[in-house]
Design an enzyme around this catalytic site. Structure first.
Site, short mmCIF file in Angstrom:
data_model
loop_
_atom_site.label_atom_id
_atom_site.label_comp_id
_atom_site.label_asym_id
_atom_site.label_seq_id
_atom_site.Cartn_x
_atom_site.Cartn_y
_atom_site.Cartn_z
N CYS A 14 0.92 -1.59 -0.10
CA CYS A 14 -0.32 -0.26 0.48
C CYS A 14 0.55 1.52 0.12
O CYS A 14 0.60 2.32 -0.78
CB CYS A 14 -1.37 -0.34 0.98
N LYS A 17 0.78 3.71 -3.47
CA LYS A 17 -0.17 4.37 -3.79
C LYS A 17 -0.11 5.51 -3.82
O LYS A 17 1.29 6.30 -2.71
CB LYS A 17 -1.94 4.38 -2.38
N ASP A 46 -14.65 7.37 0.02
CA ASP A 46 -15.45 6.20 1.28
C ASP A 46 -14.30 5.06 0.86
O ASP A 46 -13.72 5.15 -0.36
CB ASP A 46 -16.75 6.19 0.68
N ASP A 64 -8.46 -2.69 -5.63
CA ASP A 64 -7.92 -2.81 -4.79
C ASP A 64 -5.76 -3.87 -5.60
O ASP A 64 -6.18 -5.21 -5.23
CB ASP A 64 -7.53 -3.31 -3.09
N GLY A 135 -10.35 -12.33 -14.09
CA GLY A 135 -9.57 -11.52 -13.89
C GLY A 135 -9.14 -11.12 -15.03
O GLY A 135 -9.42 -11.17 -16.59
N HIS A 136 -8.45 -10.85 -15.48
CA HIS A 136 -7.58 -9.55 -15.88
C HIS A 136 -6.10 -9.49 -15.78
O HIS A 136 -5.14 -8.81 -14.80
CB HIS A 136 -8.10 -8.24 -16.30
N THR A 137 -4.96 -9.72 -17.06
CA THR A 137 -3.36 -9.22 -16.73
C THR A 137 -2.27 -9.07 -18.28
O THR A 137 -3.25 -8.77 -19.15
CB THR A 137 -3.12 -11.06 -16.77
N ASP A 226 -11.42 1.39 7.26
CA ASP A 226 -9.54 1.22 6.95
C ASP A 226 -8.73 1.24 6.79
O ASP A 226 -8.81 2.05 6.13
CB ASP A 226 -10.04 -0.83 5.96
CO CO Z 1 -10.56 1.04 2.63
CO CO Z 2 -9.17 1.01 -0.91
#
Ligand code: CO
Ligand code: CO
Length: 348
Positions: A14, A17, A46, A64, A135-137, A226
């Site tokens: 993360c 990000k 959010d 994510d 999914g996708h790659t 979170d």
């Molecule tokens: Co979150």
């Molecule tokens: Co997120």
């Protein structure tokens, strides 16, 4: 000697990000939907979007994905899944289906390693009762992996960032410090025990924390998010800003991973420095030792839920969670309505 998985990326997990300031600049003139069935979108920062179906239930959607946070591919897969699922739990929703998102370098890790990443993710999805649909790659200079998760929520049980109530207590359901521990290990600092504890915490689903919140009466939890890339400082600030309130967090009550405080000065990830610069509404009082402030800035991967809970229920919630093995703690409170010029979050 094959490259280690974390060597396929600049910035781990993360911490990779995009920083909050740049994100705000890039999304400032995005058109906003006038569809009345949109219940939550990106305007309130959010965790996930929410869309009401005609039968009365609502769809929760999030995506994510990130670079390898650890070298063990099976662990990385599990962490990526737990992290992606978490945004649905943070909205009060139940995740149902998943689509994988993968980027791989042309001369990347072996098929064997990638299969282990996929297997870790799939096992975690199964643990959460979520069906993998596809999914996708694409090829990319870096390895990145994660999921788009779709879930459902009753519109009366949506937990938003934007509705924190003055007087509520703040409950956090995982210890802080994953970014610092992971970065320290990349430089050969900290112990493998520290890393193991961080990995266990990152793999841990937020499902029980969300379920316990769901067993309270509607409205007992006034806000939830979170704690991920923007750190406790950033995510607490987002709640305060969106809700028009100020939060008070007591440093001495913050749960931290073993080793993280001592390593904070030297190994706060680059994303943590960016949080420190951007979230100026988060103010540490002069009496707080600096490493506690840094722990609050540390970008978390698959962090815990941060909830504002009616004081009468908060202790019960913490006891309830502790009994199921969740590391839940009261860390502060929603203090006052926010007034122009005052800090959004105070670390005391
Ligand atoms: Co979150
Ligand atoms: Co997120």
């Amino acid at each position: 000697m094959p490259k280690r998985l974390t060597e396929y990326a600049d910035c781990a997990g993360c911490a990779s990000k995009l920083d909050a300031a740049l994100l705000a600049e890039l999304t400032v003139d995005l058109p906003i939907s006038d569809d009345p069935r949109v219940l939550v979108d990106f305007r309130t920062s959010d965790d996930a979007g929410v869309y009401r179906w005609s039968n009365g239930s609502a769809l929760v959607q999030t995506v994510d994905f990130f670079t390898p946070i650890v070298d063990d591919p099976y662990d990385f897969g599990q962490i990526a899944a737990a992290n992606a699922l978490s945004d649905v739990y943070a909205m009060g929703g139940q995740p149902r289906t998943a689509l994988a998102v993968t980027t791989l370098p042309k001369n990347g890790p072996s098929a064997e390693v990638i299969r282990e990443v996929f297997r870790g993710g799939a096992d975690k999805l199964r643990e959460a009762g979520v069906a993998l649909l596809g999914g996708h790659t694409v090829t990319d200079p870096e390895v990145k992996f994660g999921y788009s998760i779709t879930g459902e929520v009753h519109p009366d049980r949506i937990l938003s960032n934007a509705t924190a109530r003055v007087g509520d207590l703040l409950v956090l359901t995982k210890p802080l410090g994953t970014g610092i521990i992971v970065r320290a290990r990349r430089f050969g600092q900290g112990t493998t025990e520290f890393l193991d504890a961080a990995v266990e915490s990152m793999k841990y689903l937020n499902d029980q924390a969300a379920a316990a919140a769901g067993r309270l009466n509607p409205g007992d939890v006034s806000a939830c998010t979170d704690v991920t890339g923007f750190g406790l400082a950033g995510h607490a600030t987002e709640i305060a800003k969106a809700s028009g309130v100020t939060l008070e967090i007591r440093a001495s009550d913050l749960p931290t991973l073993p080793g993280s405080l001592a390593l904070a000065q030297e190994f706060l990830p680059c994303g943590g420095r960016a949080n420190l610069r951007f979230y100026t509404g988060f103010v540490a009082s002069a009496s707080v030792p600096p490493e506690w402030n840094l722990i609050c800035q540390d970008p978390q991967t698959s962090g815990g839920l941060l909830m504002a809970v009616r004081p009468e229920q908060a202790t019960r919630l913490v006891d309830d969670l502790t009994a199921t093995g969740v590391h839940a703690t009261v860390i502060g409170r929603v203090a006052d309505p926010w007034v122009e010029g005052s800090p959004l979050v105070r670390l005391l």
